[in-house]
Design a protein around this motif. Structure first.
Motif, PDB file in Angstrom:
ATOM      1  N   VAL A  21       0.838  -1.204   0.000  1.00 25.38           N
ATOM      2  CA  VAL A  21       0.000   0.000   0.000  1.00 25.38           C
ATOM      3  C   VAL A  21       0.868   1.246   0.000  1.00 25.38           C
ATOM      4  N   GLN A  22       1.980   1.196   0.745  1.00 27.25           N
ATOM      5  CA  GLN A  22       2.908   2.326   0.767  1.00 27.25           C
ATOM      6  C   GLN A  22       3.461   2.615  -0.629  1.00 27.25           C
ATOM      7  N   ILE A  23       3.863   1.566  -1.338  1.00 24.08           N
ATOM      8  CA  ILE A  23       4.394   1.740  -2.689  1.00 24.08           C
ATOM      9  C   ILE A  23       3.310   2.250  -3.634  1.00 24.08           C
ATOM     10  N   LEU A  24       2.073   1.769  -3.444  1.00 20.17           N
ATOM     11  CA  LEU A  24       0.965   2.257  -4.265  1.00 20.17           C
ATOM     12  C   LEU A  24       0.729   3.743  -4.037  1.00 20.17           C
ATOM     13  N   LEU A  25       0.802   4.181  -2.785  1.00 22.07           N
ATOM     14  CA  LEU A  25       0.645   5.613  -2.494  1.00 22.07           C
ATOM     15  C   LEU A  25       1.754   6.419  -3.158  1.00 22.07           C
ATOM     16  N   LEU A  26       2.967   5.915  -3.105  1.00 20.79           N
ATOM     17  CA  LEU A  26       4.069   6.610  -3.757  1.00 20.79           C
ATOM     18  C   LEU A  26       3.841   6.709  -5.266  1.00 20.79           C
ATOM     19  N   ALA A  27       3.315   5.631  -5.857  1.00 19.20           N
ATOM     20  CA  ALA A  27       3.036   5.639  -7.295  1.00 19.20           C
ATOM     21  C   ALA A  27       1.973   6.680  -7.631  1.00 19.20           C
ATOM     22  N   LEU A  28       0.949   6.786  -6.785  1.00 18.03           N
ATOM     23  CA  LEU A  28      -0.097   7.786  -7.003  1.00 18.03           C
ATOM     24  C   LEU A  28       0.466   9.194  -6.890  1.00 18.03           C
TER      25      LEU A  28
END
Length: 266
Positions: A21-28
């Protein structure tokens, strides 16, 4: 033994999901605002470090389940990771202040939620209290770094004071004694995040932001100094005392209270 391995595997899955989820937030954030290498690298390091440290702590804690309260704290950690990435990126380009303030505000508002969830569900644990405390401490440190770029390096004293206390306690073990509960301490603790958030939002003129942060630092030094004096005067009393309640300011009292926070912060 097999049952313990099953529990451990489930706990590790929880931490892996958190890292994802952390990596997904960074991608967003990267796709929406064009985050640069500094932001990406810092965010990824934060995600990996959180996953690694939390996974190790869960393995050693022998918890049977991750628990709803720890999920809330993990969500807060994800937001803090986003704030950390944005602050790191701000050294290369102008940050999206509104988003940074929004993520920070939600992380601060959720600070008391995990403790309430733990108490209502009966899932209090020393690990949960420690996790919550470290997330709070790191958020204050990151905010102080961000505000220091606008008001000066002296602001770093706010974020660094808790870590300085922990370092001092290794040299002076009497600083590890538990402190009695204090409403004033909790008030000052909560003030730190609010003041740094207000200054970081840049809604006020520079002199007003300066006054707000000076108030924050002054109150912190007073509260911190009072506790140190109390610990020194009572250093020969023994291990009696109570712990500090949950809140943003748990980072101010140092690592000595982590064992006690199982009852108060959760």
């Amino acid at each position: 033994m097999a049952l313990n391995n099953t529990y451990d595997a489930r706990l590790q899955q929880e931490t892996a999901v958190g890292a994802g989820v952390q990596i997904l937030l960074l991608a967003l954030l990267g796709s929406a605002f064009g985050m640069g290498p500094a932001g990406w690298l810092t965010g990824l390091v934060f995600a990996f470090a959180t996953w690694a440290v939390l996974s190790r702590a869960l393995h050693r804690s022998r918890l049977s389940s991750f628990g709803p309260a720890n999920r809330v704290t993990l969500g807060r950690a994800t937001l803090v990771g986003g704030v950390t990435a944005l602050v790191a990126d701000s050294f290369e380009s102008a940050p999206p202040v509104t988003l940074l303030v929004g993520l920070t505000a939600v992380a601060l508002l959720l600070d008391g939620v995990d403790g309430k969830v733990a108490r209502r569900t009966g899932t209090s644990s020393a690990l949960g209290a420690r996790f919550d405390m470290e997330v709070d401490a790191f958020l204050i440190l990151v905010l102080s770094v961000y505000v220091s770029t606008r008001l000066g390096p002296w602001v770093l004293l706010i974020g660094g004071m808790r870590y300085a206390f922990v370092a001092a306690a290794r040299v002076a073990p009497w600083l590890n004694a538990p402190l009695p509960p204090s409403f004033a301490r909790k008030t000052v603790a909560a003030l730190q995040g609010v003041c740094l958030l207000l200054a970081g939002a840049e809604l006020l003129p520079r002199p007003a932001n300066l006054a707000v942060v000076l108030l924050s630092l002054g109150s912190l030094v007073w509260s911190f100094g009072r506790d140190v004096v109390w610990l020194w005067r009572n250093s020969s009393v023994g291990d009696g005392g109570c712990s500090v309640a949950d809140g943003v300011g748990e980072q101010l009292v140092g690592e000595s209270l982590l064992r006690e926070l199982e009852l108060a912060a959760r």
